[in-house]
Enzyme design. Structure first.
Site, PDB file in Angstrom:
ATOM      1  N   SER A  94       0.843  -1.201   0.000  1.00  0.00           N
ATOM      2  CA  SER A  94       0.000   0.000   0.000  1.00  0.00           C
ATOM      3  C   SER A  94       0.872   1.241   0.000  1.00  0.00           C
ATOM      4  CB  SER A  94      -0.921   0.025   1.228  1.00  0.00           C
ATOM      5  OG  SER A  94      -0.151   0.157   2.419  1.00  0.00           O
ATOM      6  N   GLY A  95       0.225   2.392  -0.120  1.00  0.00           N
ATOM      7  CA  GLY A  95       0.885   3.678   0.056  1.00  0.00           C
ATOM      8  C   GLY A  95       2.097   3.897  -0.827  1.00  0.00           C
TER       9      GLY A  95
ATOM     10  N   TYR B  88       9.331   5.600  16.184  1.00  0.00           N
ATOM     11  CA  TYR B  88       9.344   5.852  14.744  1.00  0.00           C
ATOM     12  C   TYR B  88      10.470   6.821  14.395  1.00  0.00           C
ATOM     13  CZ  TYR B  88       7.597   6.816  10.046  1.00  0.00           C
ATOM     14  OH  TYR B  88       7.479   6.929   8.675  1.00  0.00           O
TER      15      TYR B  88
ATOM     16  N   THR C 126      -0.657   8.444   3.849  1.00  0.00           N
ATOM     17  CA  THR C 126      -0.530   6.993   3.808  1.00  0.00           C
ATOM     18  C   THR C 126      -1.558   6.397   4.771  1.00  0.00           C
ATOM     19  OG1 THR C 126       1.089   6.897   5.620  1.00  0.00           O
ATOM     20  CG2 THR C 126       1.955   7.189   3.369  1.00  0.00           C
TER      21      THR C 126
END
Length: 259
Positions: free
Chosen positions: A28-29, A164, A199
């Site tokens: 995805s994204g 992250y 996203t």
């Protein structure tokens, strides 16, 4: 005149015909976009992710895309993935370490186990895949593109999680170190640092008017990016257009990190 080297045209420099590429997190994204872009440039693209059904859909769009299920946080999966690619299509020419996750927790609430799991996907996985690809390159030109983020370059607090940010910043340090070690092996290692692109991971933020205004206000071009605006940067780093570029971080962020 005879004996002169043929100078490739601009189109030939970016052409990936006959090359083999791997894109992780391709279900995805941005990962799916990266796989489509490399395939459109002529490469055979191994598209890896946990959600195999989405990869199968991607492969239906382009015969050059080869879907393969893989959890990049798993050492066994990483080894099996690279063995399959090497066995079926030979050593990689391009590795795009794109797979990434976030815990969604604020720094005061994030548990150490969750923190470690994010790093397993966002940092340890890319290192091991790069290592495996470099070991079998055997003198071939190999371009490794580590997909970091502006979160790895500057703080984006109060948005963004600690794990992250740590993983994406670590990926930049890893990029520079591997580039230094492997430059004489014909292995180039660079990082792509996207700014704000919608996203699945950040959809809620884009759907929040206040957060979207924050992005627009703090970006020089006053808007988020469109996925197509990463195509040129990816092709530059992946192709012969950047044969003298290694250890660099290319930010595609509308001016965010230049503030």
């Amino acid at each position: 005149m005879t004996g002169q080297a043929t100078v490739p045209t601009p189109a030939e420099i970016f052409d990936l015909t006959g090359r083999t590429a791997l894109v992780t997190g391709a279900s995805s994204g941005l990962g799916a976009r990266f796989a489509r872009t490399l395939a459109a440039a002529g490469a055979t693209v191994w598209a890896a992710a946990r959600r195999k059904e989405r990869l199968d859909e991607l492969a239906l769009e382009n015969a050059r895309v080869r879907p393969v299920a893989c959890d990049v946080s798993s050492e066994a999966d990483r080894i099996a993935l690279m063995e399959r690619i090497t066995g079926e299509t030979g050593p990689l020419d391009v590795l795009v370490n794109n797979a990434g996750v976030g815990s969604g927790a604020r720094p005061l609430d994030e548990e150490s186990g969750a923190f470690a799991q994010v790093l397993a996907t966002n940092l340890i996985g890319p290192f091991h895949l790069a290592q495996l690809a470099a070991k079998v390159a055997d003198g071939r030109e190999l371009s490794i593109v580590n997909v970091s983020s502006i979160v790895g370059v500057v703080a984006t607090a109060p948005r963004g999680g600690a794990s992250y940010a740590a993983g994406k910043a670590g990926l930049i340090g890893l990029t520079r170190q591997l580039a230094g070690h492997w430059g004489t092996r014909h292995v180039r290692v660079n990082a792509l640092a996207p700014g704000w692109f919608r996203t699945e991971m950040n959809a809620a933020m884009f759907d929040d008017p206040a957060s979207l205004k924050w992005i627009e206000r703090n970006t020089m071009v006053r808007r988020p990016g469109s996925p197509a605006e990463l195509d040129g940067a990816l092709l530059f780093l992946a192709s012969a257009a950047s044969t003298y570029v290694t250890g660099q971080v290319l930010a595609v962020d509308g001016g965010w990190t230049a503030r």
